[in-house]
Design an enzyme around this catalytic site. Structure first.
Site, mmCIF file in Angstrom:
data_model
loop_
_atom_site.group_PDB
_atom_site.id
_atom_site.type_symbol
_atom_site.label_atom_id
_atom_site.label_comp_id
_atom_site.label_asym_id
_atom_site.label_seq_id
_atom_site.Cartn_x
_atom_site.Cartn_y
_atom_site.Cartn_z
ATOM 1 N N LYS A 116 19.617 18.084 -28.377
ATOM 2 C CA LYS A 116 20.307 16.985 -28.519
ATOM 3 C C LYS A 116 21.884 16.977 -29.123
ATOM 4 O O LYS A 116 22.678 16.141 -28.489
ATOM 5 C CB LYS A 116 19.328 16.091 -29.340
ATOM 6 C CG LYS A 116 18.174 15.408 -28.862
ATOM 7 C CD LYS A 116 17.580 14.447 -29.596
ATOM 8 C CE LYS A 116 16.086 14.419 -29.636
ATOM 9 N NZ LYS A 116 15.410 13.870 -28.267
ATOM 10 N N GLU A 200 22.405 10.462 -36.781
ATOM 11 C CA GLU A 200 23.234 9.493 -36.277
ATOM 12 C C GLU A 200 23.107 8.063 -36.594
ATOM 13 O O GLU A 200 22.019 7.617 -37.252
ATOM 14 C CB GLU A 200 23.027 9.623 -34.479
ATOM 15 C CG GLU A 200 21.531 9.328 -34.318
ATOM 16 C CD GLU A 200 21.445 9.576 -32.564
ATOM 17 O OE1 GLU A 200 21.885 10.285 -32.311
ATOM 18 O OE2 GLU A 200 20.811 8.912 -32.142
ATOM 19 N N ARG A 297 13.402 16.353 -16.426
ATOM 20 C CA ARG A 297 12.208 16.518 -15.697
ATOM 21 C C ARG A 297 11.696 15.410 -15.269
ATOM 22 O O ARG A 297 12.350 14.198 -15.187
ATOM 23 C CB ARG A 297 11.034 16.897 -16.761
ATOM 24 C CG ARG A 297 11.187 15.913 -17.948
ATOM 25 C CD ARG A 297 10.230 16.277 -18.962
ATOM 26 N NE ARG A 297 10.570 15.662 -20.235
ATOM 27 C CZ ARG A 297 10.240 14.340 -20.716
ATOM 28 N NH1 ARG A 297 9.488 13.455 -19.626
ATOM 29 N NH2 ARG A 297 10.586 13.748 -21.919
HETATM 30 P P1 ADP Z 1 12.853 11.812 -28.062
HETATM 31 O O1 ADP Z 1 13.257 13.153 -27.748
HETATM 32 O O2 ADP Z 1 11.526 11.927 -28.922
HETATM 33 O O3 ADP Z 1 12.425 10.878 -27.065
HETATM 34 P P2 ADP Z 1 15.093 10.151 -28.368
HETATM 35 O O4 ADP Z 1 16.509 10.558 -29.003
HETATM 36 O O5 ADP Z 1 15.063 9.896 -26.937
HETATM 37 O O6 ADP Z 1 14.127 10.949 -28.829
HETATM 38 O O7 ADP Z 1 14.632 8.757 -29.176
HETATM 39 C C1 ADP Z 1 13.553 8.355 -29.140
HETATM 40 C C2 ADP Z 1 13.468 6.824 -29.345
HETATM 41 O O8 ADP Z 1 14.017 6.493 -30.830
HETATM 42 C C3 ADP Z 1 14.307 5.952 -28.772
HETATM 43 O O9 ADP Z 1 13.802 5.701 -27.214
HETATM 44 C C4 ADP Z 1 14.795 4.657 -29.483
HETATM 45 O O10 ADP Z 1 13.546 3.863 -29.690
HETATM 46 C C5 ADP Z 1 14.738 5.468 -31.077
HETATM 47 N N1 ADP Z 1 16.047 5.889 -31.466
HETATM 48 C C6 ADP Z 1 16.662 7.007 -30.845
HETATM 49 N N2 ADP Z 1 18.010 7.126 -31.477
HETATM 50 C C7 ADP Z 1 18.371 5.774 -32.001
HETATM 51 C C8 ADP Z 1 19.469 5.341 -32.613
HETATM 52 N N3 ADP Z 1 20.424 5.920 -32.801
HETATM 53 N N4 ADP Z 1 19.189 4.036 -33.301
HETATM 54 C C9 ADP Z 1 18.034 3.328 -33.099
HETATM 55 N N5 ADP Z 1 16.901 3.764 -32.320
HETATM 56 C C10 ADP Z 1 17.031 4.948 -32.009
HETATM 57 P P1 ADP Z 2 8.792 10.201 -21.761
HETATM 58 O O1 ADP Z 2 10.081 10.436 -22.228
HETATM 59 O O2 ADP Z 2 8.511 10.990 -20.409
HETATM 60 O O3 ADP Z 2 8.433 9.057 -21.711
HETATM 61 P P2 ADP Z 2 8.008 10.794 -24.176
HETATM 62 O O4 ADP Z 2 9.442 10.658 -24.844
HETATM 63 O O5 ADP Z 2 7.082 9.927 -24.600
HETATM 64 O O6 ADP Z 2 7.958 11.086 -22.717
HETATM 65 O O7 ADP Z 2 7.501 12.308 -24.663
HETATM 66 C C1 ADP Z 2 8.325 13.208 -24.510
HETATM 67 C C2 ADP Z 2 7.762 14.296 -23.891
HETATM 68 O O8 ADP Z 2 6.817 14.985 -25.037
HETATM 69 C C3 ADP Z 2 6.952 14.387 -22.562
HETATM 70 O O9 ADP Z 2 7.048 15.534 -21.790
HETATM 71 C C4 ADP Z 2 5.594 14.233 -23.022
HETATM 72 O O10 ADP Z 2 4.731 14.767 -22.207
HETATM 73 C C5 ADP Z 2 5.654 15.051 -24.507
HETATM 74 N N1 ADP Z 2 4.633 14.484 -25.366
HETATM 75 C C6 ADP Z 2 4.639 13.212 -25.789
HETATM 76 N N2 ADP Z 2 3.547 13.264 -26.692
HETATM 77 C C7 ADP Z 2 3.113 14.470 -26.767
HETATM 78 C C8 ADP Z 2 2.140 14.958 -27.577
HETATM 79 N N3 ADP Z 2 1.207 14.216 -28.426
HETATM 80 N N4 ADP Z 2 1.808 16.034 -27.736
HETATM 81 C C9 ADP Z 2 2.438 16.994 -26.633
HETATM 82 N N5 ADP Z 2 3.413 16.654 -25.912
HETATM 83 C C10 ADP Z 2 3.611 15.360 -25.961
HETATM 84 MG MG MG Z 3 13.777 10.159 -25.658
#
Ligand code: ADP
Ligand code: ADP
Ligand code: MG
Length: 651
Positions: A116, A200, A297
């Protein structure tokens, strides 16, 4: 086009990919672990190869074995699904080195977006708006804490290798920073083997809006509109929709332009998602959205995009990987209607969505789409299959599409209420409550919605007397007796008082007693706790399910489950002591914060159990003195006693 592909995944996504491959005349090879020997994806594929024991590190993450399986079966390409190896650039290199095609982006694209922090630096240089924060190399707590102060609280600590909402902590106040940092690091280390973090700005009233992008190997990149994934618990999506409610033409243009720019910046090929966080404290404004991360993906929630565009994204993945151009230009991709996806999980909404496991003794989805809608059920399990502690506890995705958001949401609620699952606690009733929530229905969504309304959304009504009576009847076994059974003739013999069969039903800590009699003619009387008597017929057994030790009654989308203990099996229970605390699921004792002889207060954290890739804090259920506590590093199974209290005199 390929003639045979291998799917390096399991569950619903493996099934999903097989379905499209089959339609396209492409043969499929499944891979499976010990736990999945009888899984649906294995049964559906043309061929299947066993790749190892149940833990993912010994099976679905074993890139070497998967590549070997592809070569042995003559598969030309590997589809990674999501999760597992899908975003692992070293695996892509190995696949290509073996002379196979990876159905996904290049290793270079994945590397560019994989972490990230690096992705954010790259996007900044490509002029894509990025969340204000610190995504540099320094990991020292003093540096990070001072950066947090500069950014301004609240801040979000994130694992740079993060995914699935893991390794993330919101911090309100500088005093909480050190604890939050160590928590995020521990979780990140366990889940991703990398404990480095970034910090952040925590965006206020945030909405998660993401854009589906698609590129090919000829420099083309298009978007397929947006999805709103703001309905989240534990930073993880539970209901997703497309398009985003309240989206304006101006905002859509700004977001999709930025997404396509991001994809082009890395010459992206295949399906990808650009996730944005949007500050909606002033509505949807083109200057208030920021790049959060790119998922290189296919996404879990891709079906909602397919529903509104009519595009099969897996078909596009196969075509692009096979060297074809994007099947459609941007102008040819149109948006129609509205779609929702609900993720049905084995988890307990009343225990803060704690993941659960169990055998699905009963699994029944609606046969028909609710009126005015089309429906898709994406699942990798069948009745009788188990949700094991080894893998993600998602049971199914229920996807509906209708003309407009209101109709689609109504259809989602109806479909959820007609879904019956027994054998594990699930989030179905919670999802249905969310689908009927007034704010959600109004499109007034942000990522905090579920948290703010958690108590109301997760409240399960107490079973009424009729439900308890139906459970009692189903559990009694009285209805199953045929007329030539001596027991039946005895109970039906009117000269005697019909014999009453006693059933003990347990719900949480509560015990309910039901006395069931069968006067005859398919009629039954159930006496509850000595007083109330309820008359039932054979028809009242519809919507009840029994399996050893349990009975469930389905009513209005809620599964009321009761334990029916074997009266002879309670000795071990009694021996453990009333005040003892057991592991809710198999896991690893990560951290122990109390010792033998300590006097602890109700609610005090005693230990941290790591299970299903998450940390669960086990807090004291009552005041007491600890007689015995599990030791750090211990592997425990479901039901292992973690903490035993000193018995109070006279208690
Ligand atoms: P992941 O790789 O676990 O999906 P993300 O960076 O996509 O992590 O963040 C997952 C979720 O966390 C987001 O969908 C949002 O709800 C929350 N989130 C992430 N960054 C922020 C932020 N800077 N402020 C508020 N909520 C956030
Ligand atoms: P997406 O962004 O596709 O909606 P998520 O943010 O919920 O998926 O999860 C991010 C990634 O982590 C996805 O590839 C999902 O398959 C994987 N993942 C989510 N939860 C789990 C878990 N409990 N164990 C293993 N992999 C997970
Ligand atoms: Mg995410």
């Amino acid at each position: 086009m390929f003639s045979k592909i291998l799917i390096a995944n399991r569950g619903e996504i493996a099934v999903r990919v097989i379905r499209t491959a089959r339609r396209m005349g492409v043969r499929t090879v499944a891979v499976y672990s010990d736990a999945d020997a009888n899984a649906l994806h294995v049964a559906m594929a043309d061929e299947a190869v066993h790749i190892g024991p149940s833990p993912v590190s010994e099976s679905y993450l074993r890139g070497d074995r998967i590549i070997e399986a592809a070569k042995a079966t003559g598969a030309e390409a590997i589809h990674p699904g999501y999760g597992f190896l899908s975003e692992n650039p070293d695996f892509v290199d190995q696949v290509e080195a073996a002379g196979l095609v990876f159905i996904g982006p290049s290793a270079a694209s994945i590397r560019a977006m994989g972490l990230k922090d690096a992705a954010k630096r790259l996007m900044e240089s490509a002029d894509v708006p990025v969340v204000p924060g610190y995504h540099g190399e320094a990991q020292d707590i003093v540096v990070l804490a001072s950066k947090a102060r500069e950014i301004g609280y609240p801040v979000l600590i994130k694992a740079r290798a993060g995914g699935g909402g893991k390794g993330m902590r919101r911090v309100e106040h500088p005093d909480d920073f050190p604890d939050a940092l160590s928590g995020a690091r521990r979780e990140a280390k366990a889940a991703f083997g990398d404990d480095r973090v970034l910090v952040e700005k925590y965006v206020e009233k945030p909405r998660h809006i993401e854009v589906q992008v698609f590129g090919d190997n000829f420099g083309n990149a298009v978007h397929l509109f947006e999805r709103d994934c703001s309905a989240q618990r534990r930073h993880q999506k539970v209901i997703e929709e497309a398009p985003a409610p309240g989206m304006t033409a101006e905002m859509r243009k700004a977001m999709t332009d930025a997404a396509v720019k991001a994809a082009k910046a890395i010459s992206y090929s295949g399906a990808g998602t650009i996730e944005f966080i949007v500050d909606t404290s002033d509505g949807l404004r083109p200057d208030r959205f920021w790049f959060m991360e790119m998922n290189t993906r296919l996404q879990v929630e891709h079906p909602v995009t397919e529903m509104i565009t009519g595009v099969d994204l897996v078909e596009w993945q196969l075509r692009v990987a096979a060297g074809e151009k994007l099947p459609k230009s941007q102008e040819e991709i149109a948006l129609s209607g509205h779609a929702f996806e609900a993720r049905i999980y084995a988890e307990d909404p009343q225990r803060d969505f704690l993941p659960a496991i169990g055998t699905l003794h009963h699994l029944s989805f609606p046969i028909q789409a609710p009126a005015g809608s089309t429906m898709r059920i994406e699942t990798g399990v069948r009745q009788g299959d188990a949700i094991s502690p080894y893998y993600d506890p998602m049971i199914a995705k229920l996807v509906v599409h209708a003309e407009d958001r209101h109709s689609a949401l109504g259809a989602l609620a109806t479909a959820l209420k007609n879904t019956e699952i027994a054998g594990s606690v699930t989030n179905i009733a919670f999802l249905a409550a969310l689908a009927e929530d007034a704010d959600f229905a109004a499109g007034d969504v942000d990522t905090g919605l579920i948290g703010r309304k958690q108590a109301a959304l997760t409240e399960t009504p107490q079973p009424d007397a009729t439900i308890v009576a139906r459970a009692g009847l189903a559990a009694s076994g009285m209805h199953g007796v045929s007329s030539d059974d001596p027991w039946a003739s005895l109970t039906g013999y009117s000269h005697f008082h019909p014999i009453e069969r006693q059933v003990s039903l347990h719900r949480g800590t509560e015990e309910l007693k039901a006395g069931v009699t069968a006067p005859g003619n398919g009629r039954y009387t159930v006496r509850l706790d000595g007083s109330q008597s309820i008359g039932l017929t054979q028809a009242d057994l519809a919507g009840t399910v029994t399996w050893p030790g349990h009975v469930a009654v389905f009513a209005a989308g809620i599964a009321y489950t009761f334990a029916v203990p074997d009266p002879f099996a309670s000795a071990a229970e009694a021996e453990a002591g009333a005040g003892s605390m057991r592991a809710p699921m198999p896991g690893l004792v990560k951290l122990v914060r109390a010792a033998q002889g300590d006097a602890v207060k109700k609610g005090q954290p005693l230990l941290i159990l790591e299970a299903m890739k998450m940390e669960h804090t086990i807090a004291a259920q009552h005041d007491g003195v600890i007689a015995d506590i599990a030791s750090e590093g211990a592997q425990v199974t479901d039901g292992t006693v973690l903490v035993r209290f000193v018995e109070e005199a006279g208690a």
